[in-house]
Design an enzyme around this catalytic site. Structure first.
Site, short mmCIF file in Angstrom:
data_model
loop_
_atom_site.label_atom_id
_atom_site.label_comp_id
_atom_site.label_asym_id
_atom_site.label_seq_id
_atom_site.Cartn_x
_atom_site.Cartn_y
_atom_site.Cartn_z
N HIS A 30 0.86 -1.19 0.00
CA HIS A 30 0.00 0.00 0.00
C HIS A 30 0.89 1.23 0.00
O HIS A 30 1.32 1.71 1.06
CB HIS A 30 -0.92 -0.04 1.23
CG HIS A 30 -1.93 1.07 1.28
ND1 HIS A 30 -3.12 0.96 1.96
CD2 HIS A 30 -1.93 2.32 0.74
CE1 HIS A 30 -3.80 2.09 1.85
NE2 HIS A 30 -3.09 2.95 1.12
N HIS A 32 1.42 4.85 -2.35
CA HIS A 32 1.06 5.75 -3.46
C HIS A 32 2.34 6.41 -3.94
O HIS A 32 2.99 7.13 -3.16
CB HIS A 32 0.06 6.80 -3.00
CG HIS A 32 -1.19 6.22 -2.43
ND1 HIS A 32 -2.34 6.07 -3.17
CD2 HIS A 32 -1.48 5.74 -1.19
CE1 HIS A 32 -3.28 5.52 -2.41
NE2 HIS A 32 -2.77 5.31 -1.20
N HIS A 214 -9.48 1.14 -1.35
CA HIS A 214 -9.44 1.74 -0.02
C HIS A 214 -10.85 1.66 0.56
O HIS A 214 -11.82 2.02 -0.11
CB HIS A 214 -9.03 3.21 -0.10
CG HIS A 214 -7.57 3.45 -0.34
ND1 HIS A 214 -6.87 2.86 -1.37
CD2 HIS A 214 -6.67 4.21 0.34
CE1 HIS A 214 -5.60 3.27 -1.31
NE2 HIS A 214 -5.46 4.09 -0.29
N GLU A 217 -11.11 3.42 6.04
CA GLU A 217 -10.07 4.30 6.60
C GLU A 217 -10.80 5.38 7.39
O GLU A 217 -10.72 5.44 8.60
CB GLU A 217 -9.23 4.90 5.46
CG GLU A 217 -8.17 5.90 5.92
CD GLU A 217 -7.46 6.59 4.74
OE1 GLU A 217 -7.99 6.57 3.61
OE2 GLU A 217 -6.37 7.18 4.99
N ASP A 295 1.85 3.82 2.79
CA ASP A 295 0.85 4.74 2.23
C ASP A 295 1.49 5.92 1.48
O ASP A 295 1.68 5.83 0.26
CB ASP A 295 -0.09 5.24 3.34
CG ASP A 295 -1.49 5.56 2.82
OD1 ASP A 295 -1.77 5.32 1.64
OD2 ASP A 295 -2.33 6.02 3.62
N ASP A 296 1.79 7.01 2.17
CA ASP A 296 2.37 8.20 1.55
C ASP A 296 3.55 8.66 2.42
O ASP A 296 3.46 9.67 3.13
CB ASP A 296 1.32 9.31 1.47
CG ASP A 296 0.11 8.88 0.68
OD1 ASP A 296 0.18 8.87 -0.56
OD2 ASP A 296 -0.91 8.52 1.29
N1 HPA Z 1 -6.47 7.37 1.35
C1 HPA Z 1 -7.14 7.71 0.26
N2 HPA Z 1 -6.56 8.20 -0.82
C2 HPA Z 1 -5.25 8.36 -0.80
C3 HPA Z 1 -4.50 8.03 0.30
C4 HPA Z 1 -5.14 7.51 1.44
O1 HPA Z 1 -4.55 7.19 2.48
N3 HPA Z 1 -3.23 8.32 -0.02
C5 HPA Z 1 -3.20 8.78 -1.28
N4 HPA Z 1 -4.43 8.81 -1.77
ZN ZN Z 2 -3.63 4.82 0.58
#
Ligand code: HPA
Ligand code: ZN
Length: 354
Positions: A30, A32, A214, A217, A295-296
């Protein structure tokens, strides 16, 4: 996320535990790629492409990375992606990520990319694919670093726009058959339920892609059910709010449905107030197929090992639990069976020497 835990201070992680986490072979499921754009590279690309930035320095930009929820992050994330213009930009960003991942002993990464973030700005979708894929192929050839690409639809846009993106990308499929294996769904979750993308996901399934989305969250457990039953996904990205629905929890356990959990992301986007309240350990101990991911990382303060270190310390995870998280990552990947076996063997050999 419900928790009865009050404020708690976790003991510092021992240096042997830190070394264990650093050396453990890992997968990243996961991630991006646009979320790996570090402020330094963002500034360099802005200069190279003569893009004006509303920040005076790298430090000022980094200081702006204080988020209250998913949307407050997405606003900065999409603005940051505006510096990406050329194939070389996408290559440089991806190559920088791979270097960080390799340093963390990540062996295999399945990488989200959002073509719509770029095509909306007039960037050709072919440029996006080409730059990312060139870096991934170089890493495979030079370092045996394996990877896959997951093209994600932005859920704040319409299903029609997702279909248009799919149409634009399909002629490229044969050029990227070695990498492009998945379809995902990301961006603003609340108000954009999985059902909105039922038809385009059905088409992607017919086309033989792996499907993920996703869900859970910020969105409710019903979105996880929708991702499973309507989109027919093979993994849930995040999924931490599954804990609010005991029946759903039982189903996730029974099906061993992987959840790609991102602890530092959840902390930075205020899904949890403190890492000690994160439900990763509860989910793991209940028997869910949870994995750890970043994630990011440029925005959330850490790559793969930082995520493992954060949960190991705050949730007092044992070595066996850390190994189980890594095993879950291998099992949940899109790797062919042979590669899974090879990576599993590597992990078990590592475990045996500890
Ligand atoms: N959630 C949803 N969209 C996203 C995320 C995330 O954590 N990171 C980059 N796009
Ligand atoms: Zn994500």
């Amino acid at each position: 996320m419900s928790s009865s835990a009050a404020t708690s201070v976790s003991p510092p992680l021992s240096s042997t535990m830190q070394a264990f986490i650093a050396a453990m072979p890992k997968t990243e499921l996961h991630l991006h790629i646009e979320g790996t754009l570090e402020p330094e590279l963002l500034f360099a690309l802005a200069q190279r492409n003569q893009v004006a930035l509303p920040y005076s320095s790298v430090e000022a930009l980094r200081a702006a990375y204080a988020f209250s929820d998913l949307q407050s992050f997405l606003d900065l994330y999409y603005a940051g992606a505006n510096v990406l213009r050329t194939e070389q930009d996408f290559f440089d960003m991806t190559a920088a990520y791979i270097e960080r991942a390799r340093a963390d002993n990540v062996r295999h990464a399945e990488i989200f990319f959002d073509p719509q973030t770029h095509t909306e700005r007039g960037i050709d979708i072919g440029i996006v694919f080409a730059g990312i894929a060139r870096a991934l192929r170089a890493a495979r050839e030079q370092h045996g670093f394996s990877s896959a690409m997951i093209m994600s639809f932005l859920r704040h846009l319409s299903e029609e726009e997702a279909f248009a993106t799919l149409e634009a990308a399909l002629p490229l499929r044969s050029h990227y058959a070695d990498l492009w294996h998945g379809i995902g769904l990301d961006s603003a979750e609340r108000g954009n339920p999985p059902e909105k993308f039922e038809r385009v996901f059905a088409r992607c399934k017919e086309l033989g892609f792996h499907l993920v989305a996703h869900a859970g969250e910020e969105g409710p457990p019903a979105y996880i059910l929708g991702a499973l039953d309507v989109l027919k996904v093979e993994r849930i990205d995040h999924g931490v709010r599954s804990e609010e629905d005991p029946q759903l929890m039982q189903r996730l356990i029974q099906q061993q449905m992987p959840l790609t959990v991102c602890p530092l992301s959840n902390l930075k986007l205020c899904v949890v107030d403190e890492m000690a309240q994160h439900n990763l350990a509860r989910l793991l101990r209940a028997g869910l197929a949870v994995t750890v991911n970043s994630d990011d990382p440029a925005y959330f303060g850490g790559y793969m090992n930082d995520n493992y270190l954060a949960v190991a310390g705050a949730l007092a995870l044992t070595r066996d639990e850390l190994l189980q998280l890594a095993r879950n990552g291998i099992n949940a990947s899109f790797l062919p069976a042979d590669d899974k076996t090879r990576l599993s063997n590597e992990l078990e050999q590592f475990a045996a020497t500890q």
